[in-house]
Scaffold this motif. Sequence first.
Motif, PDB file in Angstrom:
ATOM      1  N   ASN A 176       0.799  -1.070  -0.015  1.00 39.90           N
ATOM      2  CA  ASN A 176      -0.050  -0.110   0.004  1.00 39.90           C
ATOM      3  C   ASN A 176       0.959   1.245  -0.042  1.00 39.90           C
ATOM      4  O   ASN A 176       1.843   1.402   0.776  1.00 39.90           O
ATOM      5  CB  ASN A 176      -0.778  -0.063   1.389  1.00 39.90           C
ATOM      6  CG  ASN A 176      -2.034   1.025   1.401  1.00 39.90           C
ATOM      7  OD1 ASN A 176      -1.704   2.153   0.597  1.00 39.90           O
ATOM      8  ND2 ASN A 176      -2.957   0.652   1.754  1.00 39.90           N
TER       9      ASN A 176
ATOM     10  N   SER B 187       5.096 -17.870   5.176  1.00 43.58           N
ATOM     11  CA  SER B 187       3.658 -17.380   4.652  1.00 43.58           C
ATOM     12  C   SER B 187       3.763 -15.789   4.248  1.00 43.58           C
ATOM     13  O   SER B 187       2.764 -15.632   3.344  1.00 43.58           O
ATOM     14  CB  SER B 187       2.920 -17.579   5.947  1.00 43.58           C
ATOM     15  OG  SER B 187       3.233 -16.773   6.667  1.00 43.58           O
TER      16      SER B 187
ATOM     17  N   GLN C 175      -5.766  -9.736  -4.416  1.00 49.98           N
ATOM     18  CA  GLN C 175      -4.925  -8.700  -3.847  1.00 49.98           C
ATOM     19  C   GLN C 175      -4.234  -7.781  -5.197  1.00 49.98           C
ATOM     20  O   GLN C 175      -4.115  -6.711  -4.954  1.00 49.98           O
ATOM     21  CB  GLN C 175      -3.470  -9.217  -3.041  1.00 49.98           C
ATOM     22  CG  GLN C 175      -2.563  -8.322  -2.520  1.00 49.98           C
ATOM     23  CD  GLN C 175      -1.365  -8.992  -2.214  1.00 49.98           C
ATOM     24  OE1 GLN C 175      -1.420 -10.262  -1.695  1.00 49.98           O
ATOM     25  NE2 GLN C 175      -0.219  -8.230  -2.308  1.00 49.98           N
TER      26      GLN C 175
ATOM     27  N   TRP D 190      10.306  -9.237  -1.610  1.00 54.34           N
ATOM     28  CA  TRP D 190      10.867  -9.661  -0.352  1.00 54.34           C
ATOM     29  C   TRP D 190      11.267 -10.752  -0.178  1.00 54.34           C
ATOM     30  O   TRP D 190      10.907 -11.661  -0.881  1.00 54.34           O
ATOM     31  CB  TRP D 190       9.718  -9.101   0.745  1.00 54.34           C
ATOM     32  CG  TRP D 190       8.981  -7.906   0.671  1.00 54.34           C
ATOM     33  CD1 TRP D 190       9.203  -6.754  -0.151  1.00 54.34           C
ATOM     34  CD2 TRP D 190       7.724  -7.277   1.663  1.00 54.34           C
ATOM     35  NE1 TRP D 190       8.233  -5.829   0.258  1.00 54.34           N
ATOM     36  CE2 TRP D 190       7.590  -6.097   1.299  1.00 54.34           C
ATOM     37  CE3 TRP D 190       7.322  -7.857   2.869  1.00 54.34           C
ATOM     38  CZ2 TRP D 190       6.701  -5.411   2.102  1.00 54.34           C
ATOM     39  CZ3 TRP D 190       6.450  -7.114   3.529  1.00 54.34           C
ATOM     40  CH2 TRP D 190       6.020  -5.772   3.195  1.00 54.34           C
TER      41      TRP D 190
END
Length: 314
Positions: A127, A176, A191, A203
Amino acid sequence: MKITGLKMFLGGDGSRPLRKQLSLTLAVVFTGSILVVILLLDQLFGWQAKDLINQRSVFFMDTMLAVRQYTSKQVNPVIAPLNEGGGAFRPEAVPSYSATTVFEYLRGSKPEYKEYSYREATLNPTNLKDKSDTFESEVIASFRSSPAQKVITGERNTPLGSYHFVARPIKVTSQSCLVCHSTPDRAPRSQILAYGDSNGFGWKIDEIVGAQIVSVPQNTVFRAKRESLLATVLLLAAVFSAVALVANSILNRLILQPMRLISKKAEEASVTPSTVSFTEKNRADEIGQLAKSFERMKQSLAISMQMLKDRQKP
Ligand code: HEC
């Protein structure tokens, strides 16, 4: 020079009336003590204010961590399956979303929270409102360069005022996380539809991707500190003035009035010793002693005068 100054200050050089001397000495002592008290209390209240601000920010951070935990453990398992389907993405499943949302409610609940801030600042966020600014990027860089560092605290001066901040690193701790933050093809379709596929990805496990940063305004606490200091000083000044008034009236009643009386009688006695009686001689205190001495002197004077008279008689 030094000795005379001290004498003048303590009273004892006899250069001014006792009442003035007492007032002067008390004024110097009181002003000195108030100054010392201001210096000490300023330090003490300063520590207390800092401690209070620190406690507030630590509590604030812990609360946000608890909200994150609650979301991971209890909300996410219920909501996450919904995100697998083709419907709209439910951000309520995301700990970061719930922490920042709870904080927005908190901030809206009372005017004094308006200046508080909670950020999950991230170098490459999902975001974009979580994108780190220059200051936040520096904090994150510092966590990334020394991974053992668990917390950074400090002060930050902005045009809006001075803030105390506490920061903790956000680390990708579990595989996860990578479902939604590694590559767009692994993330739920919902998403991608909600946030796009160009940010918040790439990441790595164990990477520090951002920092939780709470900021607590210091101005109100420091203002309260200044007000307490002022109130204490005013109170002390009032107490000292009362003490000075009482001391002055005691000096007057115990010493000055009887001394004036004795001095008047002594003057009278120097002319007509027989008509004067130093009645204060019955007192047990120093005034009594003085009166006794004068009484003895008066009697000697009376005898001498009588002897003179006798001698003058033919
Ligand atoms: C179901 C997908 C999903 C999973 C799993 C997930 N996240 Fe996120 N994460 C998101 C979304 C979507 C956002 C943006 C939420 C919002 O709108 O505030 C987000 C936001 C964040 C943010 C705030 C910065 C940003 O990117 O906007 C951090 C930090 C974060 N996630 C860390 C993690 C970590 C650490 C894990 C693993 C413990 C994790 N996430 C697991 C989807 C996920």
